[in-house]
Design a protein around this motif. Structure first.
Motif, PDB file in Angstrom:
ATOM      1  N   LEU A   1     -11.945  52.170  35.138  1.00 26.38           N
ATOM      2  CA  LEU A   1     -11.737  51.241  36.253  1.00 26.38           C
ATOM      3  C   LEU A   1     -13.030  51.043  37.027  1.00 26.38           C
ATOM      4  O   LEU A   1     -13.371  49.918  37.420  1.00 26.38           O
ATOM      5  N   LEU A   2     -13.776  52.112  37.247  1.00 23.25           N
ATOM      6  CA  LEU A   2     -15.048  52.005  37.951  1.00 23.25           C
ATOM      7  C   LEU A   2     -16.019  51.130  37.175  1.00 23.25           C
ATOM      8  O   LEU A   2     -16.720  50.284  37.758  1.00 23.25           O
ATOM      9  N   ALA A   3     -16.061  51.310  35.844  1.00 22.16           N
ATOM     10  CA  ALA A   3     -16.959  50.496  35.020  1.00 22.16           C
ATOM     11  C   ALA A   3     -16.566  49.022  35.088  1.00 22.16           C
ATOM     12  O   ALA A   3     -17.431  48.136  35.154  1.00 22.16           O
ATOM     13  N   GLU A   4     -15.261  48.751  35.098  1.00 28.08           N
ATOM     14  CA  GLU A   4     -14.819  47.357  35.166  1.00 28.08           C
ATOM     15  C   GLU A   4     -15.140  46.753  36.529  1.00 28.08           C
ATOM     16  O   GLU A   4     -15.491  45.573  36.626  1.00 28.08           O
ATOM     17  N   ARG A   5     -15.038  47.550  37.578  1.00 29.23           N
ATOM     18  CA  ARG A   5     -15.439  47.053  38.902  1.00 29.23           C
ATOM     19  C   ARG A   5     -16.922  46.687  38.892  1.00 29.23           C
ATOM     20  O   ARG A   5     -17.332  45.674  39.475  1.00 29.23           O
ATOM     21  N   GLY A   6     -17.727  47.526  38.245  1.00 26.46           N
ATOM     22  CA  GLY A   6     -19.148  47.227  38.143  1.00 26.46           C
ATOM     23  C   GLY A   6     -19.402  45.958  37.359  1.00 26.46           C
ATOM     24  O   GLY A   6     -20.263  45.148  37.720  1.00 26.46           O
TER      25      GLY A   6
ATOM     26  N   LEU B   1     -10.536  32.516  39.211  1.00 27.79           N
ATOM     27  CA  LEU B   1     -10.565  33.434  38.085  1.00 27.79           C
ATOM     28  C   LEU B   1     -11.113  34.793  38.503  1.00 27.79           C
ATOM     29  O   LEU B   1     -10.542  35.839  38.182  1.00 27.79           O
ATOM     30  N   LEU B   2     -12.214  34.773  39.250  1.00 26.82           N
ATOM     31  CA  LEU B   2     -12.808  36.020  39.712  1.00 26.82           C
ATOM     32  C   LEU B   2     -11.896  36.728  40.717  1.00 26.82           C
ATOM     33  O   LEU B   2     -11.798  37.958  40.726  1.00 26.82           O
ATOM     34  N   ARG B   3     -11.214  35.951  41.556  1.00 28.66           N
ATOM     35  CA  ARG B   3     -10.281  36.543  42.523  1.00 28.66           C
ATOM     36  C   ARG B   3      -9.111  37.204  41.796  1.00 28.66           C
ATOM     37  O   ARG B   3      -8.668  38.296  42.183  1.00 28.66           O
ATOM     38  N   THR B   4      -8.629  36.554  40.739  1.00 32.08           N
ATOM     39  CA  THR B   4      -7.538  37.137  39.956  1.00 32.08           C
ATOM     40  C   THR B   4      -7.974  38.439  39.310  1.00 32.08           C
ATOM     41  O   THR B   4      -7.215  39.424  39.278  1.00 32.08           O
ATOM     42  N   TRP B   5      -9.179  38.468  38.804  1.00 33.87           N
ATOM     43  CA  TRP B   5      -9.731  39.683  38.190  1.00 33.87           C
ATOM     44  C   TRP B   5      -9.800  40.801  39.233  1.00 33.87           C
ATOM     45  O   TRP B   5      -9.384  41.929  38.994  1.00 33.87           O
ATOM     46  N   ARG B   6     -10.313  40.458  40.424  1.00 33.21           N
ATOM     47  CA  ARG B   6     -10.444  41.456  41.485  1.00 33.21           C
ATOM     48  C   ARG B   6      -9.070  41.958  41.931  1.00 33.21           C
ATOM     49  O   ARG B   6      -8.885  43.158  42.165  1.00 33.21           O
TER      50      ARG B   6
ATOM     51  N   GLU C   1      -7.539  45.786  41.926  1.00 32.18           N
ATOM     52  CA  GLU C   1      -6.971  46.408  43.117  1.00 32.18           C
ATOM     53  C   GLU C   1      -5.561  46.932  42.842  1.00 32.18           C
ATOM     54  O   GLU C   1      -5.206  48.042  43.269  1.00 32.18           O
ATOM     55  N   ARG C   2      -4.777  46.149  42.137  1.00 32.47           N
ATOM     56  CA  ARG C   2      -3.409  46.577  41.836  1.00 32.47           C
ATOM     57  C   ARG C   2      -3.411  47.781  40.910  1.00 32.47           C
ATOM     58  O   ARG C   2      -2.573  48.682  41.039  1.00 32.47           O
TER      59      ARG C   2
ATOM     60  N   GLY D   1      -5.765  50.028  40.826  1.00 33.94           N
ATOM     61  CA  GLY D   1      -6.160  51.150  41.664  1.00 33.94           C
ATOM     62  C   GLY D   1      -4.999  51.673  42.486  1.00 33.94           C
ATOM     63  O   GLY D   1      -4.813  52.896  42.619  1.00 33.94           O
ATOM     64  N   GLU D   2      -4.210  50.768  43.047  1.00 33.59           N
ATOM     65  CA  GLU D   2      -3.029  51.179  43.813  1.00 33.59           C
ATOM     66  C   GLU D   2      -2.029  51.901  42.916  1.00 33.59           C
ATOM     67  O   GLU D   2      -1.402  52.889  43.333  1.00 33.59           O
ATOM     68  N   ALA D   3      -1.885  51.422  41.669  1.00 40.26           N
ATOM     69  CA  ALA D   3      -0.973  52.067  40.732  1.00 40.26           C
ATOM     70  C   ALA D   3      -1.432  53.480  40.399  1.00 40.26           C
ATOM     71  O   ALA D   3      -0.607  54.389  40.245  1.00 40.26           O
ATOM     72  N   LEU D   4      -2.735  53.677  40.309  1.00 38.35           N
ATOM     73  CA  LEU D   4      -3.249  55.018  40.037  1.00 38.35           C
ATOM     74  C   LEU D   4      -2.932  55.964  41.187  1.00 38.35           C
ATOM     75  O   LEU D   4      -2.609  57.139  40.969  1.00 38.35           O
ATOM     76  N   LEU D   5      -3.026  55.461  42.416  1.00 37.31           N
ATOM     77  CA  LEU D   5      -2.678  56.291  43.572  1.00 37.31           C
ATOM     78  C   LEU D   5      -1.196  56.664  43.551  1.00 37.31           C
ATOM     79  O   LEU D   5      -0.830  57.821  43.783  1.00 37.31           O
TER      80      LEU D   5
END
Length: 235
Positions: A92-97, A204-209, A213-214, A216-220
């Motif tokens: 997930l961190l790599a994809e954020r990058g 498109l970029l907003r959907t990716w972001r 985020e979702r 990340g929330e699921a991981l929590l």
């Protein structure tokens, strides 16, 4: 004495079927199950919490990795369990990058900075490779994978890369650095071209972001339920 639960008791909480519970048991999602003298499965609140943990983790880790995490948890293999969890967070961190780099690259392209070295509007494979600090063979491999679509000079038959090809190559380079496979990059570039105008690209970029985020929330959420299971198991 802990009250025995039936498959339907676990299933009803999540809108599942009793067969789904048995399937999850067979996959190792649930800890070992005892049976009554008549052969019926006897689940406990611990099994119910294991199911909650698995279902909460699945949106963030995916099905197979969530199964592997639960199997490791049941077997007290904490090293493997945490390694699996860490792997997902690293991805997930790599994809954020990658998202940040793609966004930056597109901003540079919009400002003309990334294509400024181009004087004729077209580049040869060697010129593009030099500009991107890549080997020409890499660009040819990307072409074979459907990432790039250069034209051929009618006279020389050499590959020529347009400004849109340069844009694709820049994005591909960033995504490769983020660990994306070539077929994933090719699919992303198709969606990017379909977006067309600036507003669609922004969406498109907003959907990716939003997807990141979702996840990340699921991981929590999954971590919280897994933690409850581990504490309940330790009692």
């Amino acid at each position: 004495m802990t009250r025995a639960l039936r498959p339907i008791d676990l299933a009803d909480e999540h809108g599942l079927s009793s067969q789904a519970i048995r399937n999850y048991e067979a996959q190792g999602v649930l800890p070992p199950v005892t049976r009554s003298a008549t052969g019926y499965r006897q689940y406990t609140p611990l099994h119910a919490q294991a199911l909650r943990a698995f279902l909460a983790m699945r949106p963030g880790h995916g099905h197979q990795r969530s199964v592997a995490i639960m199997v490791a948890a049941h077997g007290d293999d904490t090293d493997n369990m945490f390694e699996l969890i860490d792997t997902t967070h690293a991805e997930l961190l790599a994809e954020r990058g990658s998202l940040a780099e793609v966004t930056e690259s597109l901003a540079e392209l919009a400002g003309g900075e990334a294509t400024r070295p181009m004087t004729t509007g077209e580049l040869t494979v060697g010129e593009l490779a030099h500009q991107l600090d890549l080997h020409p063979a890499t660009l040819r491999k990307w072409e074979a994978a459907g990432v790039l679509h250069p034209q051929r000079n009618p006279a020389t038959r050499y590959r020529v890369y347009s400004r849109s090809d340069v844009t694709d190559a820049l994005i591909a380079r960033q995504l490769r650095r983020g660990g994306y496979l070539l077929d994933q990059i090719a699919e992303f570039l198709v969606r990017l071209r379909e977006a067309g105008d600036e507003a669609s690209l922004t969406d498109l970029l907003r959907t990716w972001r939003t997807r990141l985020e979702r996840r990340g929330e699921a991981l929590l959420a999954g971590a919280a339920e897994l933690h409850r299971y581990l504490r309940q198991r330790a009692v």
